[in-house]
Design an enzyme around this catalytic site. Structure first.
Site, PDB file in Angstrom:
ATOM      1  N   ASP A   1       0.855  -1.167   0.000  1.00  0.00           N
ATOM      2  CA  ASP A   1       0.000   0.000   0.000  1.00  0.00           C
ATOM      3  C   ASP A   1       0.908   1.239   0.000  1.00  0.00           C
ATOM      4  O   ASP A   1       2.109   1.151   0.254  1.00  0.00           O
ATOM      5  CB  ASP A   1      -0.956  -0.013   1.203  1.00  0.00           C
ATOM      6  CG  ASP A   1      -2.196   0.837   0.962  1.00  0.00           C
ATOM      7  OD1 ASP A   1      -2.166   1.683   0.050  1.00  0.00           O
ATOM      8  OD2 ASP A   1      -3.190   0.665   1.679  1.00  0.00           O
TER       9      ASP A   1
ATOM     10  N   GLU B   1     -10.147   7.240   4.489  1.00  0.00           N
ATOM     11  CA  GLU B   1      -9.074   6.669   5.311  1.00  0.00           C
ATOM     12  C   GLU B   1      -8.990   7.339   6.687  1.00  0.00           C
ATOM     13  O   GLU B   1     -10.006   7.656   7.291  1.00  0.00           O
ATOM     14  CB  GLU B   1      -7.744   6.721   4.545  1.00  0.00           C
ATOM     15  CG  GLU B   1      -7.840   5.970   3.211  1.00  0.00           C
ATOM     16  CD  GLU B   1      -6.512   5.840   2.482  1.00  0.00           C
ATOM     17  OE1 GLU B   1      -5.471   5.673   3.112  1.00  0.00           O
ATOM     18  OE2 GLU B   1      -6.538   5.873   1.237  1.00  0.00           O
TER      19      GLU B   1
HETATM   20  C1  BGC Z   1      -4.078   7.813  -0.939  1.00  0.00           C
HETATM   21  C2  BGC Z   1      -4.042   7.996  -2.378  1.00  0.00           C
HETATM   22  C3  BGC Z   1      -4.178   9.432  -2.592  1.00  0.00           C
HETATM   23  C4  BGC Z   1      -3.088  10.159  -1.910  1.00  0.00           C
HETATM   24  C5  BGC Z   1      -3.278  11.618  -2.020  1.00  0.00           C
HETATM   25  C6  BGC Z   1      -2.908   8.510  -0.336  1.00  0.00           C
HETATM   26  O1  BGC Z   1      -2.820   8.302   0.997  1.00  0.00           O
HETATM   27  O2  BGC Z   1      -4.070   6.480  -0.681  1.00  0.00           O
HETATM   28  O3  BGC Z   1      -4.976   7.258  -3.051  1.00  0.00           O
HETATM   29  O4  BGC Z   1      -4.113   9.717  -3.940  1.00  0.00           O
HETATM   30  O5  BGC Z   1      -2.968   9.838  -0.580  1.00  0.00           O
HETATM   31  O6  BGC Z   1      -2.041  12.223  -1.959  1.00  0.00           O
HETATM   32  C1  BGC Z   2      -5.134   2.978   0.277  1.00  0.00           C
HETATM   33  C2  BGC Z   2      -5.414   1.899  -0.713  1.00  0.00           C
HETATM   34  C3  BGC Z   2      -5.301   2.439  -2.099  1.00  0.00           C
HETATM   35  C4  BGC Z   2      -3.971   3.103  -2.284  1.00  0.00           C
HETATM   36  C5  BGC Z   2      -3.769   3.694  -3.647  1.00  0.00           C
HETATM   37  C6  BGC Z   2      -3.894   3.745  -0.016  1.00  0.00           C
HETATM   38  O1  BGC Z   2      -3.753   4.821   0.833  1.00  0.00           O
HETATM   39  O2  BGC Z   2      -5.022   2.416   1.562  1.00  0.00           O
HETATM   40  O3  BGC Z   2      -6.667   1.346  -0.467  1.00  0.00           O
HETATM   41  O4  BGC Z   2      -5.468   1.405  -3.005  1.00  0.00           O
HETATM   42  O5  BGC Z   2      -3.832   4.137  -1.352  1.00  0.00           O
HETATM   43  O6  BGC Z   2      -4.479   4.827  -3.859  1.00  0.00           O
END
Ligand code: BGC
Ligand code: BGC
Length: 854
Positions: free
Chosen positions: A326, A526
């Site tokens: 991740d 998240e």
């Molecule tokens: C997320 C990503 C998101 C990014 C934004 C990450 O923590 O998982 O999907 O694009 O933060 O900067």
């Molecule tokens: C998330 C994932 C996601 C990834 C990519 C992460 O922060 O936990 O679920 O697939 O970002 O965007």
């Protein structure tokens, strides 16, 4: 400052931590347990068999690859941080777009723009002129409720709503539609389904889970994987299908306190029984990839766990696809950073998801292979898995992204047929919690008032992971083809000859027969959605007041509650005649009316069939009460949901008393890992104050960019460019300048503490300010600044350290902590660049560097 000692000195945070950090199982028991139960991890009955032809091809290909080419297969950068030329130069095995990342950084990128980027990246990857490699790359995206990063796509209800629908056949159809819309944009790989079994609804990702119980999760995982990838033996990874990812392995939904990326302390048996069921079913039907989870198990990060990634998943269960990390998850493993983590590879990770720092990670990994910190056999195993997935997906044989079966068929994105599937899902996801005197379904010939800030708000009803990562700040126009909940009511009521009025605040020109009030949580994703309690709007702020205002005028109230989790809404339930849990329905809000309203002839159009897949809490602290628990006492149990004609079960006088005073806390969090409610971040350049809603904002005098300190985006970098004569600043203020009471929780000896990392020293004075001026307060007496230049000059460069400033300094100057509008602001007229994190008001000071007042 008038200071009262705290009545209750136990903060919620300590209270919760205090009762749950004690391990439920002793270390010894775990180890014993581990040996005993590890045999019960099943060997998967895999429907996708090993192919001798593919294995031979892999062996041949591996034999010809250089170590540089192999390591490049294991690196997954993000589109905001790589160019097509870098793809040509390195030949990355895959890349992703994170939530809120679009081709050309353009939120309004068209499907053609997506295809163009996919094509360019693919062509660069198979161009062997620089790296000698012609292996096609693959693009991964978070299509987690439809192809949600793309404007105009069909957005389905989030998983929590789909769980309530409990219809695996429909879920498979949803996944199939999602695969098609993804294929239109030339993308190969989807990071879904999330098969978390959510045990604590305070978790910010509760809505990403289908249920608190493994039953539905298990059947859904297989259905989604089949819908995305096709069925083994028939249309497996055919032209209209994408690779799927079962995530996040393992135990993400069971962390202590519902802490995102936190620690799961279940026994191994519980881990299997509850949290692994989606893997058992999803991997059996051939899911080709698994995403490692951010969480730990008994203190060890899964990204560094050889036991889980290799012994359990690959060896014991026999998973032969690939394990992707991740977002910088490897950087959280002990002794790792985002730029270096042999531990993760050695544990069994096959692909690093490393959005930004890929170059250093690539170089360090190469060095570690050459130093034998990572064995070549492990690299070969990882690359074999990556190639196996690519071969099974036909990537070596398929035409390039722009020339694939569905590429560019823009008519499929948000097509009427796809939307109808989503509308069915909306109808089936609604759960009726209360229906006093069978007030629903409503006659569409009535005079209907539609109120609440969720009524005509497609962004709010869609939640996080909608166009952007957090899903905030999307306008209705940004969901072309979509509809709000109001839209459906309006269409049906006017068609039937009734009358509709829309008024967010619940005012009206003519007294209505009934009010439908749509309200609920603002979007989040998240950790930004982690909450300390399930109390909806402490203090009954605006929505409860709205319901009561309508009730007091003798108007029947139907509440439609938008939320990513069940919440403690006893007061709102009491103030409603009917109450519908609508979860996060997505882009097809109009389908809500199909269930709420009768047809013109007075017949039910669609009955409520949704049933709770999460227990509804009877109190704000009833956090971990789930189906089959010992002292199970929810307000409404798992499986509950009224149909038309059923007897109502809820009284009108549910207790509205909280068991603990949640507002009492010695610590006021302002920005801790994220900006805390009710605060917002603003970037200041001269007279301009811009609300920060993305990860980079640049104004003439100032710049903001999120950065990763311990976990992703827990810090930000504020840069004053010093290139204009105007002030540059960063400011934290309440929404609509609402005056927040921080006073009651602070006491004498409280400080504002925050961490800084000086990247560029200030060229001139830097002020720290606070403001307690609400709207219409022009006196100017409630805004004070303190010069902190000296403190900053004492700090070390390029190193995190905590600064503490006595709040008395601000109190002396007249700041009233009972009505704070802005608890933190930094400004300068010169240049400087600072990493900033962890802004809190607390007793005592925590800083290495502190400032008292004169
Ligand atoms: C997320 C990503 C998101 C990014 C934004 C990450 O923590 O998982 O999907 O694009 O933060 O900067
Ligand atoms: C998330 C994932 C996601 C990834 C990519 C992460 O922060 O936990 O679920 O697939 O970002 O965007």
């Amino acid at each position: 400052m008038k200071i009262t000692p705290l009545l209750l000195s136990v903060s919620m945070a300590t209270f919760i931590a205090g009762c749950s950090t004690e391990p439920l199982v002793s270390e010894q028991a775990i180890n014993k347990n581990k040996q005993a139960v590890s045999k019960t991890w099943p060997r998967l009955d895999k429907q996708v068999k090993t192919s001798a032809a593919i294995e031979l091809r892999i062996t041949k290909m591996l034999a010809e690859m250089t170590v540089e080419q192999k390591v490049a297969q294991m690196i997954q950068p993000e589109i905001r941080d790589i160019t097509v030329e870098q793809m040509r130069q390195y030949g990355f095995g895959s890349y992703l777009n994170g939530g809120g990342a679009f081709p050309n950084n353009n939120k309004h990128a068209t499907p053609a723009d997506w295809v163009e980027l996919a094509e360019a990246m693919y062509q660069a990857s198979i161009d062997d002129s620089l790296d000698g490699s012609a292996i096609p790359t693959m693009w991964g995206t978070d299509a987690v409720h439809g192809h949600n990063n793309v404007i105009g796509a069909t957005l389905f209800p989030h998983n929590i709503g789909l769980g309530a629908a409990n219809n695996p056949a429909l879920i498979e159809q949803i996944a199939e539609v999602t695969a098609a819309e993804v294929m239109v944009t030339g993308i190969d790989w989807v990071f879904a389904p999330t098969v978390a079994v959510v045990r604590d609804d305070r978790w910010g990702r509760t809505y990403e889970g289908y249920s608190e119980d493994p039953e539905i999760v298990k059947s859904y995982s297989a259905a989604i994987v089949k819908g995305l990838q096709g069925a083994p033996g028939t249309d497996f990874l055919a032209d209209n299908r994408v690779i799927s990812t079962v995530k996040h392995f393992l135990g993400d939904g069971g962390t202590v306190g519902g802490d995102d990326q936190g620690d799961n302390i279940d026994s191994e048996q519980a881990l299997f029984d509850l949290h692994a069921q989606g893997y058992v079913s999803g991997l059996s039907v051939g899911a080709q990839t698994v995403m490692a989870s951010f969480n730990s198990w008994h203190g060890e990060k899964i990204h560094g766990s050889k036991y889980f990634l290799t012994e359990v998943l690959k060896e014991q269960m026999g998973f032969d696809g690939l394990v992707v990390g991740d977002w910088n998850g490897h950087g959280q493993v002990d002794d790792c950073t985002n730029e270096s983590c042999p531990q993760s590879i050695n544990a069994g990770l096959d692909i690093f998801m490393v959005p930004t720092d890929w170059q250093t990670l690539y170089e360090n990994t190469l060095q570690q292979v050459s130093d034998k910190v990572i064995a070549m056999s492990r690299i070969d195993d990882a690359v074999s898995r990556i190639l196996r997935v690519k071969m099974r997906a036909g990537l070596f044989d398929k035409p390039s992204p722009a020339n694939r079966a569905l590429s560019g068929k823009v008519e499929l994105i948000g097509s009427e047929e796809h939307r109808q599937v989503a509308q069915q899902a909306v109808r089936e996801s609604l759960v009726l919690l209360k229906n006093k005197n069978n007030i629903l379904p409503l006659n569409p010939k009535l005079k209907v008032l539609v109120a609440g800030d969720g009524a005509d708000n497609i962004g709010k009803q869609s939640g996080g992971w909608s166009i952007t990562w957090q899903g905030t700040n999307n306008t209705n126009d940004e969901f072309p083809g979509g509809s709000s909940i109001f839209d459906g009511i309006y269409q049906q009521v006017t068609a039937a000859g009734g009358q509709v009025e829309l008024n967010v605040a619940g005012d009206f020109t003519e007294k209505p027969d009934v009010a439908i009030v749509v309200f609920g949580e603002e979007p989040y994703a998240e950790g930004h959605g982690d909450r300390e309690t399930l109390n909806y709007q402490p203090g009954g702020k605006t929505d409860l007041a709205l319901l009561k205002k309508l009730k007091s005028q003798g108007i029947t109230v139907v509440s439609v509650f938008i939320s990513g989790r069940p919440m403690w809404v006893n007061a709102e339930l009491n103030a409603s005649d009917a109450f519908v849990a609508a979860w996060l329905p997505g882009s097809e809000g109009k389908a809500v009316a199909d269930v709420l309203l009768q047809d013109k002839a007075g017949n039910i159009q669609y009955d409520f069939t949704g049933r709770l897949s999460y227990s509804w809490p009877s109190d704000a602290l009833q956090t971990s009460v789930n189906r089959f628990d010992k002292d199970y006492s929810p307000l409404l149990p798992y499986g509950f949901g009224l149909s038309y004609g059923d007897n109502d079960v809820l009284a009108d006088n549910l207790s509205e008393v909280l068991t603990v005073d949640l507002n009492q806390s010695k610590t006021k969090k302002i920005h801790t890992g994220k900006i805390q409610s009710p605060w917002q971040l603003l970037l200041v350049s001269g007279e301009t104050e811009q609300l920060i809603s993305s990860n980079t904002v640049s104004l003439p005098a100032a710049e903001y960019r999120t950065s990763d300190r311990v976990v992703q985006e827990d810090a930000f970098i504020f840069t004053a460019k010093g290139n204009t004569a105007t002030t540059a600043g960063i400011k934290i203020a309440s929404e609509s300048l609402f005056q927040e009471d921080m006073f009651s929780s602070l006491q004498s000896g409280s400080y504002i503490n925050f961490d800084v990392n000086i990247k560029q020293v200030p060229s001139t004075n830097v002020l720290l300010s606070m403001n307690c001026e609400g709207f219409g307060d022009e006196s100017g007496s409630c805004q004070e600044s303190i010069d902190i230049t000296k403190l900053l000059n004492e700090a070390e460069i390029n190193q995190w350290q905590t600064l503490s400033i006595d709040l008395q300094c601000f109190a002396n100057q007249g700041i009233n902590f009972g009505q704070m509008v802005s608890p933190f602001g930094l400004s300068t007229k010169g240049s400087l660049s600072l990493g900033i994190a962890n802004i809190i008001m607390a007793t005592p000071e925590t800083g290495q560097l502190s400032m008292a007042c004169d």
